[in-house]
Motif scaffolding. Structure first.
Motif, mmCIF file in Angstrom:
data_model
loop_
_atom_site.group_PDB
_atom_site.id
_atom_site.type_symbol
_atom_site.label_atom_id
_atom_site.label_comp_id
_atom_site.label_asym_id
_atom_site.label_seq_id
_atom_site.Cartn_x
_atom_site.Cartn_y
_atom_site.Cartn_z
ATOM 1 N N ALA A 66 0.842 -1.202 0.000
ATOM 2 C CA ALA A 66 0.000 0.000 0.000
ATOM 3 C C ALA A 66 0.877 1.252 0.000
ATOM 4 O O ALA A 66 0.595 2.212 -0.724
ATOM 5 N N SER B 112 3.972 -0.094 -10.518
ATOM 6 C CA SER B 112 3.469 1.148 -9.925
ATOM 7 C C SER B 112 3.954 2.363 -10.694
ATOM 8 O O SER B 112 3.208 3.327 -10.865
ATOM 9 N N VAL C 226 -4.065 -0.944 -5.368
ATOM 10 C CA VAL C 226 -3.360 -1.736 -4.355
ATOM 11 C C VAL C 226 -3.683 -3.232 -4.463
ATOM 12 O O VAL C 226 -2.767 -4.054 -4.467
#
Lengths: 252, 99
Positions: A73, A242, A89
Motif C-alpha cells: 500500500a 506502480s 493496491v
C-alpha cells in the motif's frame, strides 16, 4: 536428474511434465500449473489464517500479512499517489505476492519455478500492459496519444519521435517479462551446474570429495543469493508496475 | 506577501498526496549498485530491440517489403533502447507535460 551419464543437464529442470496421471494428461495440467495453484493456496491461506483472529496485538502470521499489505500500500501510494493509488493496491498486491511466493517456492527442493518460464512472466507483464493502457485511456481519452509526442517538440521530428516512443512504450512488458524470467532461469541454471559439479567431482577417486567441497560451498552461497533475487525481482516487478501506473494516471 | 495560512505547504502536501510530485529518493527503483544498473540497462536495450525487430519483421512480411522496414525498425528499436536507458538514468525528468 543430476549428472545423468556424466553430463551437465542444466535445462532439464525447466521441462514441463503433466501431473495427476491421466486426468492431468488429458487437460494438460502441468507441474507448473500445480505450483501456481499451490502458490495461490499459500497466499490465500496465509492471509485467511493471519487475519482470522484480528487481534489488536498481532501474532506472527497476522503481522506478516499486515506488514505485507502495508508495504504494498505504501509502495503504490508513494508512486501513484495516496488517493489515486488506492484502487490499484489489490492488483499490485496480488501480482507481488504471486511472483514472490512463486520465486521462493521454486527454491525448495523438488519444486518447480513457474516464474522461470517466459510464457508465465510475459502473461503477467502483458496483464500489466493492458491495465496501464486501459487506465490511461479511461482517464485521459484521446489525450493519451500526447504521450507519444512531447508538447513543444518541432513537428518535423514527429516521424522519428512517434515510432521511437511507441517502441519504447511497447518494450515495457517485454522488459518486465525478460527481467523476471532471465533472473530466475539464470539462478536455477547456476544452482544446477554447481550441484552437478559436486556430484561429478565427488566421484573422482580419493581427492574428489575434498575438491567437491568448493562447488558445494559456492552453491550454499548461491542459494542465499537466490533468496535475495527472489525477493528483489518480485519487488522490482511491483515497483515498475506502480511506476507505469503513475505514468498512466498522470500521463507523463 | 507572507504565507499566512500555509498555502504553499498545503499545496505541496496535496500534490504529494495525489502523486503529482514523485517524492524524491523513495520514488525510484532501489539503487542496487552498478551491477543492478548495468543489468537493467541491458534488459531495457534488448527488449526495445526485440520489439523493434519484431515489429519490422512482421510489417515486412505483411507488406512484402523485406528487408527495408526491418532495417528501419531495427534502427528505431536501438534508438528506443537508448531512450529507455536515458530515462533509467534521468528519472527526474518528470516535469509538467508529457515526456
Amino acid at each position: 536428474m543430476a549428472a545423468e551419464g556424466k553430463t551437465i543437464d542444466a535445462l532439464g529442470q525447466f521441462e514441463l511434465k503433466t501431473v495427476l496421471g491421466p486426468i492431468g494428461e488429458a487437460v494438460g495440467f502441468t507441474q507448473s500449473s500445480a505450483h501456481m495453484l499451490l502458490a495461490v493456496g499459500i497466499i490465500i491461506g496465509t492471509i485467511m489464517i493471519g487475519m482470522s483472529r484480528r487481534a489488536v496485538v498481532p501474532g506472527r502470521l497476522q503481522s506478516l500479512t499486515e506488514s505485507l499489505y502495508e508495504f504494498i500500500a505504501d509502495l503504490v501510494g508513494n508512486q501513484v499517489g495516496q488517493h489515486e493509488g488506492r484502487r490499484f493496491v489489490p492488483f499490485v498486491f496480488a501480482l507481488f505476492t504471486f511472483i514472490l511466493v512463486g520465486n521462493l517456492l521454486g527454491l525448495l527442493p523438488y519444486a518447480f519455478t513457474f516464474t522461470s518460464h517466459i510464457a508465465v512472466t510475459f502473461t503477467l507483464a502483458f496483464i500489466v500492459f493492458v491495465l496501464i493502457t486501459v487506465v490511461a485511456f479511461a482517464l485521459h481519452g484521446k489525450k493519451f496519444f500526447g504521450y507519444f509526442f512531447p508538447e513543444g517538440a518541432p513537428i518535423w521530428l514527429a516521424p522519428i519521435i512517434i515510432p521511437v516512443e511507441v517502441i519504447s512504450y511497447l518494450s515495457r512488458p517485454v522488459s518486465l517479462a525478460i527481467r523476471l524470467f532471465a533472473n530466475m532461469t539464470a539462478g536455477h541454471v547456476l544452482l544446477k551446474v554447481f550441484a552437478t559439479f559436486v556430484v561429478l567431482l565427488g566421484g573422482l577417486g580419493a581427492v574428489g570429495p575434498f575438491i567437491a567441497i568448493l562447488p558445494l560451498a559456492t552453491n550454499v552461497a548461491i542459494v542465499g543469493f537466490e533468496i535475495l533475487v527472489a525477493l528483489l525481482q518480485a519487488y522490482v516487478f511491483a515497483i515498475l508496475t506502480s511506476i507505469y501506473l503513475h505514468d498512466a494516471v498522470h500521463l507523463h | 506577501m507572507p504565507d499566512k495560512d500555509g498555502f504553499e505547504e498545503r499545496l505541496r502536501q496535496a500534490r504529494a498526496r495525489h502523486g503529482v510530485d514523485t517524492p524524491p529518493g523513495g520514488g525510484q527503483l532501489p539503487q542496487g549498485g552498478t551491477w543492478g544498473f548495468g543489468l537493467r540497462a541491458g534488459v531495457e536495450v534488448v527488449s526495445a530491440l526485440i520489439v523493434g525487430v519484431a515489429a519490422g519483421w512482421f510489417l515486412d512480411r505483411w507488406l512484402g517489403t523485406w528487408p527495408w522496414l526491418f532495417l528501419l525498425f531495427f534502427v528505431l528499436g536501438s534508438v528506443a533502447g537508448v531512450l529507455n536507458v536515458y530515462r533509467l538514468f534521468n528519472p527526474a525528468r518528470r516535469g509538467p507535460g508529457p515526456s
